[in-house]
Design an enzyme around this catalytic site. Structure first.
Site, PDB file in Angstrom:
ATOM      1  N   GLU A  20      20.280 -11.956  -7.309  1.00 26.01           N
ATOM      2  CA  GLU A  20      19.919 -10.804  -8.577  1.00 26.01           C
ATOM      3  C   GLU A  20      21.316  -9.986  -8.881  1.00 26.01           C
ATOM      4  O   GLU A  20      21.294  -9.776 -10.110  1.00 26.01           O
ATOM      5  CB  GLU A  20      18.940  -9.789  -8.140  1.00 26.01           C
ATOM      6  CG  GLU A  20      17.604 -10.418  -7.862  1.00 26.01           C
ATOM      7  CD  GLU A  20      16.794 -10.850  -9.115  1.00 26.01           C
ATOM      8  OE1 GLU A  20      17.166 -10.261  -9.969  1.00 26.01           O
ATOM      9  OE2 GLU A  20      16.305 -12.068  -9.018  1.00 26.01           O
ATOM     10  N   SER A  23     -36.198   5.000  27.620  1.00 25.76           N
ATOM     11  CA  SER A  23     -35.874   5.439  29.037  1.00 25.76           C
ATOM     12  C   SER A  23     -34.296   5.676  29.132  1.00 25.76           C
ATOM     13  O   SER A  23     -34.158   6.144  30.005  1.00 25.76           O
ATOM     14  CB  SER A  23     -36.391   4.512  29.909  1.00 25.76           C
ATOM     15  OG  SER A  23     -37.797   4.693  29.859  1.00 25.76           O
TER      16      SER A  23
END
Length: 797
Positions: free
Chosen positions: A87, A456
């Protein structure tokens, strides 16, 4: 002639002057419109929050934008050089604008315009940062001038390393990736520090146009541009020619799809962690863009074990209830595979394949898979199983899995669902959480969102309340016999035991070990439901509960997550714990924002003196006496030794305790189990709360999941006994050595008389009496008969 030349010259100078003034005015206007470059000094792009297990395994990510922010000093040099080669060769030497680069770009743009292509513009990295962060992406002369002016400002405000850091973290690189950190993970499944030179060059190829260089669709172009960047790096002397040549020969292979984490067994856990993080004041709405580090309590080994155990348990239940038939039917014509695309198998069952039945005759069924067109027979036992159900026919679409001995196993997605929660009892750290059979099929988390009757499995809190009030001790005798009480609407209520039989006078603990409803109701009558409701609220089981006797049998509603936290408080000595999934949160700079451990530790800052380390003060209120908690723990250990969960001790061969739970009409099955090191809650049930089927109790449907999980969870853990508090008194009560709070131990050793039908337990002024051994119960008086009135709450076991 001279006058004309002078006049023309004056006109020319005037035009130049006007143009210069206009340009200056235009530049001044643009300059005033520019954002401040100083904004970038504190600029932080939206960054993903990453979520980790306690051992550092990445388990998830919360983000709107897939970005992992990487500071400049952590970016590998070769990766940065690859981007500079692609770049901006002169990045470290120009002042923000590269005149040579612009000139070269202008020449190229003449040809680009003639060919109808987008102009390149010759932007430097500094200009790209200005454009990406502070300007729009619209191509215009004005924007390019702004870009150049702002680039100059940036160079004056920020250093080159800061500008390059912003660029490498801001740039869009395709594949759901913003910045090099996310791109490295999404493309290659690794951190940037582990990238090869060839992979660095490939990422640097992407800013020109990520879609044009995707290996899945444009692999040749991607390799060509990658190699061009490698050659440029060699020309500039940034890598050796030999290194560049070796990198050019490397194949370009990427991940099949971007993934938030490779570890995918924790989807329910991660989603719940997200919800908890959103409630933190220090995180809140910034969760998806703040770039936070979140460390959770998850143990990946246990999480995987929990997922497998639950899926196996649900599939085993489903297999017991038969083959429901194919999930689709098509004609065996070309293109039939398209019909399978909308009906994928569970993502968690990676070996399952969609297949078409192409032959079905007698005891032989042949299938062809949709993905690879593999042909094979379904194993005989699965054919027999299917024949006993709705059968198999040519054209049926089914799921199969390759069998170890060849052929295919027939598979079916269960309709039943469930949850598993594993927790550390001392701290409330959630080690594993599975909220259903498959997160890919249903994201509803049954661990935290499914409110069901616990049956239970609630009884230990009734018995704990009874012991805590002092009205009962482990030596108390309670009558297990029919009892009829006023019910709703004037009707009577007659709770029954699961086996519909009665044992007469029994020692206190046998009510838990055998899960006897009539004993529990008698205890609740004596203690009073308001006290039991208060216990349930303090332990975090419910926020509110009606003080009616049916609640003593588990008729209230709670979640597996809450129940597991309540059991953790029983196992840790009766101390309140706060179940949690998030251990700590740090911001992007490492500052601590949240920590779950709020214990006080006055000595933690002291220097090491060679003795034991500091002892932080326990966190959480003391809910019940530690001896009461130990009494319940040992009674629940009895459930695993000789009660409804005997299979757990047989399989694990170490001290464990637990309690089964089954609700009315077998709608929900529970098992709450534990060792001294870990507490586990298992729930099984349909989402629409229909019956699981007769006999599908907690011991049948839920307990096997606990056993399979614990067989993996206890590997490497010593088989510890439950530890009694220092002041505990012990006495032999029948066949058991029972624990007592000081002053409550038995004073006499014989029983004067058995309690009658209206007397819940036997006591004398000398204190509670020793029991008649449960192995030799007395026959019930003939006058006591079970009530015939049916009641929908009678099915809580």
């Amino acid at each position: 002639m001279g006058r004309r030349i002078r006049a023309a010259g004056l006109v020319g100078l005037g035009v130049v002057a006007v143009a210069a003034v206009s340009a200056a005015v235009y530049a001044a206007v643009l300059f005033r419109q520019l954002p401040s470059a100083a904004e970038l000094a504190d600029y932080h792009p939206p960054t993903a929050t990453r979520v980790y297990a306690w051992d550092g395994t990445l388990i998830g990510e919360f983000s709107k934008v897939r970005r992992i922010y990487v500071p400049y000093d952590q970016i590998p040099r070769r990766l940065a050089l690859a981007f500079l080669a692609a770049e901006d060769h002169n990045f470290f030497s120009h002042g923000g604008v590269d005149p040579g680069g612009i000139s070269r770009a202008m020449v190229k743009d003449v040809f680009n315009i003639l060919q109808g292509r987008r102009p390149e513009g010759g932007s430097t990295i500094t200009q790209q940062v200005a454009k990406n962060v502070l300007l729009s992406n619209r191509v215009s002369v004005g924007r390019k001038l702004k870009e150049a002016l702002l680039a100059t400002r940036l160079e004056e405000t920020l250093g080159k390393p800061q500008i390059l850091e912003l660029y490498l973290n801001e740039i869009w690189l395709g594949y759901r990736s913003y910045g090099v950190g996310a791109a490295a993970y999404n493309y290659f499944g690794k951190s940037i520090s582990d990238l090869t030179l060839a992979q660095c060059a490939f990422l640097a190829a992407l800013p020109k146009g990520p879609d044009n260089y995707q290996p899945a669709t444009h692999k040749a172009a991607a390799i060509s541009r990658r190699n061009m960047i490698l050659a440029t790096m060699a020309e500039l002397g940034w890598v050796s020619p030999a290194e560049a040549q070796a990198a050019m020969k490397e194949d370009l292979e990427i991940e099949l799809a971007p993934a938030r984490a490779k570890y995918r067994d924790a989807d329910y856990f991660v989603d719940e962690a997200r919800k908890q993080a959103l409630q933190l004041k220090s995180v809140g709405a910034n969760l998806t863009e703040g770039g936070y580090y979140v460390r959770t309590t998850l143990d990946p080994r246990l999480q995987t074990a929990a997922r497998i155990a639950l899926m196996d348990g649900l599939e085993t239940y489903d297999h017991r209830h038969g083959w429901r038939g194919a999930w689709g039917h098509v004609a065996n014509t070309p293109g039939w595979q398209q019909a399978t695309l909308a009906h994928a198998p569970p993502a968690e069952r990676k070996k399952w394949l969609a297949a078409l039945v192409i032959e079905a005759e007698g005891g032989r069924v042949k299938v062809q898979t949709a993905a690879d067109n593999l042909v094979g027979e379904i194993v005989g036992k699965d054919v027999a199983w299917a024949r006993a159900g709705r059968g198999l026919a040519v054209g049926d679409l089914v799921f199969v899995e390759p069998a170890d001995a060849g052929g295919f196993r027939l598979r079916q997605v269960p309709q039943v669902n469930g949850a598993v929660v594993a927790m550390e009892p001392g701290s409330g750290r959630v080690l594993a959480m599975v909220g259903g059979y498959s997160f890919s099929l249903s994201k509803f988390n049954r661990a935290t969102q499914a409110y069901r009757q616990p049956g239970s499995s609630f009884k230990p809190f009734v018995y704990a309340t009874a012991l805590e009030t002092g009205q009962f001790t482990p030596a108390s005798i309670v009558l297990d016999a029919p009892i009829t009480l006023p019910g709703f609407g004037g009707e009577s209520w007659s709770p029954e035991n699961y086996e519909h039989d009665f044992h007469g006078p029994l020692i206190f603990r046998r009510g838990l070990e055998l899960s006897l409803n009539t004993m529990t109701v008698r205890i609740a009558l004596q203690v009073g439901m308001p006290k039991i409701v208060d216990t349930a609220r303090r332990f975090g089981i419910v926020d509110r509960m009606d003080p009616v006797l049916a609640m003593a049998l588990g008729a209230g509603e709670t979640t597996p997550y809450r129940m597991t936290g309540a059991y953790a408080s029983l196992v840790n000595g009766g101390r309140k714990v706060t179940p949690h999934l998030i251990e700590l949160v740090e911001n992007r700079t490492g500052d601590l924002l949240y920590k779950s451990d709020s214990r006080e530790c006055p000595d933690c800052a002291a220097g090491f003196a060679g003795d034991d380390g500091p002892d932080p003060r326990p966190d959480g209120a003391q809910l019940i006496d530690p001896i009461t908690a130990y009494q319940i723990d040992t009674m629940l250990e009895g459930v695993a030794l000789r009660g409804t969960a005997a299979a757990a001790h047989e399989a694990l061969r170490r001290p464990v305790g637990g309690k089964t739970g089954t609700t009315n009409d077998f709608r929900s099955a529970w098992f709450m189990g534990f060792s001294p090191q870990i507490v586990v809650g298992v729930f099984i049930g349909f989402d629409d709360n229909r019956s699981l089927g007769k006999g599908e109790t907690g011991a049948v449907a839920a307990l096997p999941v606990f056993i399979e999980f614990m067989q993996e969870a206890v590997k490497g853990l010593p088989p510890l006994d439950f530890k009694a508090p220092p002041s505990t008194k012990f006495a032999q009560v029948g066949p058991n050595r029972e624990a007592f709070r000081p002053g409550t131990e038995p004073k006499v050793a014989i029983l004067a008389s058995a309690p009658g039908p209206d007397q819940p337990f036997a006591v004398t002024p000398a204190g509670p009496l020793l029991p008649i051994p449960p192995e030799a119960p007395r026959p019930l008086p003939k006058a006591i008969k079970p009530a015939k009135t049916p009641d929908e709450l009678g099915g809580l076991y």
